[in-house]
Write an enzyme that holds these catalytic residues in place. Sequence first.
Site, short mmCIF file in Angstrom:
data_model
loop_
_atom_site.label_atom_id
_atom_site.label_comp_id
_atom_site.label_asym_id
_atom_site.label_seq_id
_atom_site.Cartn_x
_atom_site.Cartn_y
_atom_site.Cartn_z
N PHE A 146 2.30 -2.89 -8.06
CA PHE A 146 1.87 -1.86 -9.01
C PHE A 146 0.37 -1.94 -9.30
O PHE A 146 -0.44 -1.93 -8.38
CB PHE A 146 2.75 -1.90 -10.27
N SER A 147 -0.03 -2.03 -10.55
CA SER A 147 -1.44 -1.86 -10.90
C SER A 147 -2.35 -3.02 -10.52
O SER A 147 -3.57 -2.92 -10.67
CB SER A 147 -1.58 -1.58 -12.40
N VAL A 148 -1.80 -4.09 -10.01
CA VAL A 148 -2.66 -5.12 -9.41
C VAL A 148 -3.54 -4.46 -8.35
O VAL A 148 -4.69 -4.85 -8.15
CB VAL A 148 -1.81 -6.25 -8.80
#
Length: 384
Positions: free
Chosen positions: A69-71
């Site tokens: 995801f937002s990593v």
Amino acid sequence: MSAAPVDGSCDPRFGPLREAFAENFSARGEPGAAIALMIEGRVVCDLWGGHRDAARKTPWASDTLVNFFSVGKAFTALVALRLAERGLLDLDAPAHRLWPEFAVNGKETVALRHMLSHQAGLPAIREELPDGAMLDWERMTSALAAQTPWWTPGVAHGYHVNTFGYLIGELVRRASGRTLGEILRSEIAGPLGADVHIGLPQTEHGRCAEFLWPALLPEKPEGPPDDTTLMKWNTYWNPPGISGAGWVNTAEWRSAEIPSTNGHGTARGIARVYSALAAGGMIDNIEILSRPMLAAAVEEQSFGPDRILERTSRFALGFQLPQDGRPLGPNPQAFGHFGAGGSLGFCDPVAGVAFGYVTNDMGPRWQNPRNKALLAAIYESLAA
């Protein structure tokens, strides 16, 4: 809850980290996960455990990939920053110089800097889109080009949860003629040997863990919503699958480039990228970002009330910065990015730390007890 087996290697000095990782399974409900810690460019902990499937029959392996995801927002930013230091992108030039269709409805002054720091006023698309539209790059970028900002760009910030990657990725495409995922693969992940991907090749899908998405999804507010309510709802659910719901374990999702949201990789791959950043942008004679550009990239750009998250958030150029209630260890120079479910990539240049954590469970997003335990154990080990 019985303990899951933990495999891999860990320097004895970092025993507390191994213990915290094992306790994530025995006491904090972790289904499957991996961690990797590098100190001054050397791997000191590389562990994985649990299972990669909902039935808990297939063990997590050393090369298991999972949606982090937002990593991936940090990797998205790295690609744009590389183009900026080569003069192909300008942090402060109006985006419409490269993207003429963007120069409508109050977006004439929006620049790459606004996009990287979540100040562009475009966290959501107002036009109602059908499920699956997030897989269509042209559909998404065209909708964003036509969009009126939800607030005046530059005067406030709000987390661009899912639009971040489309906005930056379109500027990258127009500036370079290549997709963001292609540049990540050829110029950052490939040279470093880092197993991280935005747009996962079909040949790698067999390594993917099943992500355990919650069965119950939030219900759409009844009646005509006010503008703020609509903005927040659309941020996560327009189109309905933009956050991954119903799609995250499909081949279509894994193959697409959704740079804000669908990055895949291993903890080891995340830590490898951050090991270069911890060292000033270069490791093993491989430079992924110049030292001056990296210094500019980690300067605070936005800090304070977040119009989407409804709490304080703090951003540099694509990286999250430490703040009260969500530190990245004791040193304020640390930077990185969290992902939904608790996944995390960060580095602490003062301590020489580079760290990656991936999981296949949608745990608490803001205060996640699993990554908090891991962070505490890293610095406990360093202090011993």
